[in-house]
Write a protein that holds these residues in place. Structure first.
Motif, PDB file in Angstrom:
ATOM      1  N   ILE A  38      -7.634  -6.669  -6.964  1.00 26.65           N
ATOM      2  CA  ILE A  38      -8.475  -5.527  -6.106  1.00 26.65           C
ATOM      3  C   ILE A  38      -9.131  -6.053  -4.835  1.00 26.65           C
ATOM      4  N   CYS A  39      -8.428  -6.041  -3.514  1.00 22.02           N
ATOM      5  CA  CYS A  39      -8.978  -6.836  -2.536  1.00 22.02           C
ATOM      6  C   CYS A  39     -10.361  -6.309  -1.957  1.00 22.02           C
ATOM      7  N   VAL A  60      -8.137  -0.112   0.994  1.00 21.83           N
ATOM      8  CA  VAL A  60      -7.341   1.001   0.307  1.00 21.83           C
ATOM      9  C   VAL A  60      -8.417   1.619  -0.310  1.00 21.83           C
ATOM     10  N   TYR A  61      -8.493   3.134  -0.297  1.00 23.56           N
ATOM     11  CA  TYR A  61      -9.236   4.319  -0.920  1.00 23.56           C
ATOM     12  C   TYR A  61      -8.395   4.883  -1.804  1.00 23.56           C
ATOM     13  N   PHE A  73       2.649  -2.674  -5.915  1.00 25.08           N
ATOM     14  CA  PHE A  73       1.913  -3.225  -4.586  1.00 25.08           C
ATOM     15  C   PHE A  73       1.569  -2.202  -3.675  1.00 25.08           C
ATOM     16  N   ILE A  74       0.148  -2.352  -3.375  1.00 21.15           N
ATOM     17  CA  ILE A  74      -0.258  -1.296  -2.271  1.00 21.15           C
ATOM     18  C   ILE A  74      -0.771  -2.124  -1.199  1.00 21.15           C
ATOM     19  N   GLY A  75      -0.188  -2.085  -0.166  1.00 14.83           N
ATOM     20  CA  GLY A  75      -0.385  -2.869   1.157  1.00 14.83           C
ATOM     21  C   GLY A  75      -1.664  -2.420   1.780  1.00 14.83           C
ATOM     22  N   PRO A  76      -2.302  -3.169   2.684  1.00  7.82           N
ATOM     23  CA  PRO A  76      -3.682  -3.017   3.374  1.00  7.82           C
ATOM     24  C   PRO A  76      -3.562  -1.706   3.957  1.00  7.82           C
ATOM     25  N   CYS A  77      -4.677  -1.196   3.942  1.00 10.47           N
ATOM     26  CA  CYS A  77      -5.104   0.287   4.822  1.00 10.47           C
ATOM     27  C   CYS A  77      -4.184   1.424   4.205  1.00 10.47           C
ATOM     28  N   VAL A  78      -3.561   1.518   3.324  1.00  4.91           N
ATOM     29  CA  VAL A  78      -2.790   2.443   2.771  1.00  4.91           C
ATOM     30  C   VAL A  78      -3.599   3.555   2.670  1.00  4.91           C
TER      31      VAL A  78
END
Length: 157
Positions: A38-39, A60-61, A73-78
């Motif tokens: 979790i970045c 990501v929220y 995988f959920i990329g940045p700022c999704v």
């Protein structure tokens, strides 16, 4: 498990070998699986379930009602949403469930509307706006996100 000292992790439901970086907020009823990453600068609400081996990139929220299965995988700022008709200070009794099925990937800056299903092993292109369910093993892209091609067996992880 590694939890950065500058994060605010209120849940005790975090799996082994999960890494949570700085400026992450996770509310008390959220469930996070094992071996996740979790970045930084992410937020996870109470009614969220994250499976094992999931990567959530920065910014990501994850709002109430989002279920993420294993190896996603959920990329940045999704941008996930959970209210079909948002109004200030007016909340639905129950938020619709959004499912991201196992092995799916969502590219940076994609927007996912509430109550949808992102199918198993599918890919959502960066910047896409997903307005309807994504079939398993499909690649979608654009605004609104449209079918691009099927992922064949040689391309699967």
């Amino acid at each position: 498990m590694k939890i950065h000292k500058l994060s605010d992790v209120q849940t005790s439901n975090v799996g082994e070998n999960t890494r949570i970086w700085q400026f992450v907020v996770i509310l008390k009823d959220a469930e996070i699986g094992a071996n996740c990453n979790i970045c930084a600068n992410s937020f996870i609400e109470n009614d969220v379930v994250i499976g094992n081996n999931v990567t959530v990139k920065s910014g990501v929220y994850l709002w109430d009602g989002i279920i993420i299965e294993d190896n996603v995988f959920i990329g940045p700022c999704v941008a996930f949403t959970n209210d079909k008709y948002p109004r200030s200070q007016q909340y639905p009794e129950k938020f619709p469930k959004t499912y991201v099925r196992r092995n799916a990937s969502i590219g940076a800056n994609a927007t996912i509307l509430p109550g949808l299903e992102i199918g198993e092993s599918s890919i959502v292109g960066a910047g896409s706006v997903v307005t309807k369910d994504v079939p398993p093993h499909a690649i979608v892209a654009g605004n609104p996100a449209r079918f691009v091609k099927w992922i064949n067996d040689n391309e699967k992880n």
